[in-house]
Design an enzyme around this catalytic site. Structure first.
Site, PDB file in Angstrom:
ATOM      1  NE  ARG A 148      -4.075  -2.033   2.057  1.00  0.00           N
ATOM      2  CZ  ARG A 148      -5.167  -2.121   2.811  1.00  0.00           C
ATOM      3  NH1 ARG A 148      -5.377  -1.214   3.757  1.00  0.00           N
ATOM      4  NH2 ARG A 148      -6.024  -3.104   2.635  1.00  0.00           N
TER       5      ARG A 148
ATOM      6  CG  ASP B 122     -13.568   5.883   8.504  1.00  0.00           C
ATOM      7  OD1 ASP B 122     -14.138   4.810   8.773  1.00  0.00           O
ATOM      8  OD2 ASP B 122     -12.374   5.947   8.142  1.00  0.00           O
TER       9      ASP B 122
END
Length: 278
Positions: free
Chosen positions: A37, A138
């Site tokens: 990632r 979030d």
């Protein structure tokens, strides 16, 4: 192009960093995930090693890149009507409290499927003109931006009952074929907000009838779990419900919560008064 390698010492630095920033305990088994990632960020900045990238993040000169790193390392798997029994419970609670402003918090809402499921349930139970509110939060700005748009591939809609899919979603045509858009009348009932559960600015959150904190506690150690619950509890109404995922438990984390059944909690003094549907 091959991904750069990472030493154990460099990986340990990122483990400590993501724990400090987001409370996530990144297991040693996640090393390949981290390399996959973050490698593109090294290439973006022309860096040769993860050590160089870490030093850039730790310098304090690149706060936007720190957020990018957090976005890339936080897991965002979710889908509509996940753990459907929780939404049946939400409908029952809302029906019992009809007439008052009913408030729900979807913490760690990811790309929005959970709060939009909540919105469908409350629209069906209370109506679109009733006084209900959904806060969806979030830590990842990337997923919040996607959630606010409410645009998803059709394969993400498999959990939505057909009648609700027809009523609250628009099927894409031509260049948008194979996708759906949550209707505006539903999108505008959900407020999305950037929020860090371990270091929250929660002064203006208010009180909630139901809190969902599902499938995120599994990434926290015990101390972080206690901290997160302690931050959220002041915003739970005295007769409110706290809901976690089926692989999670709040047992032993707080004396201010009692288990009604697996994954469903309330304040101890209200436990004897709670009657949940079977």
């Amino acid at each position: 192009m091959d991904s750069p390698s990472i030493t154990q010492q460099e990986f340990a630095l990122f483990q400590r960093l993501i724990y400090r920033l987001a409370g996530i305990s990144l297991a040693d088994s996640k090393k390949i995930l981290l390399v996959g990632r973050l490698s593109k960020r090294l290439r973006h900045f022309g860096l040769d090693t993860f050590g160089e990238y870490y030093r850039m993040l730790a310098s304090g000169d690149h706060p936007q890149e720190v957020q990018v790193m957090v976005d890339l390392l936080t897991t965002n798997e979710t889908y509509f009507f996940r753990e459907a029994a929780h939404f049946d419970l939400l409908a029952d609670i809302a029906a019992q409290r009809r007439g008052n402003t009913f408030r729900v918090w979807s913490a760690a809402c990811s790309s929005g499927e959970e709060p939009y499921t909540m919105a469908m349930v409350l629209a069906e139970t209370l109506g679109l003109n009733a006084p209900w509110e959904i806060l969806a939060t979030d830590i990842s700005l990337t997923v919040l931006e996607r959630a606010e748009i409410g645009y998803y591939p059709m394969e993400r809609a498999t959990g939505i009952p057909p009648e609700l899919l027809k009523k609250y979603c628009l099927r894409g045509v031509r260049e948008h074929a194979g996708n759906l858009l949550i209707q505006q009348k539903l999108r505008e009932r959900v407020q999305f907000r950037h929020f860090n559960l371990i270091a929250p600015d929660s002064r203006d959150l208010g009180q909630f009838d139901v809190m969902f904190l599902r499938n995120v506690m599994i990434y926290f150690d015990q101390d972080t779990k206690r901290k997160v619950v302690a931050h959220m509890l002041p915003h739970l109404r005295k007769d409110g419900y706290f809901v976690v995922g089926h692989s999670e438990t709040l047992n032993g984390l707080s004396d201010d919560l009692a288990s009604l059944r697996p994954t469903i909690y309330c304040r101890p003094e209200y436990k004897s008064l709670r009657q949940l549907p079977a």
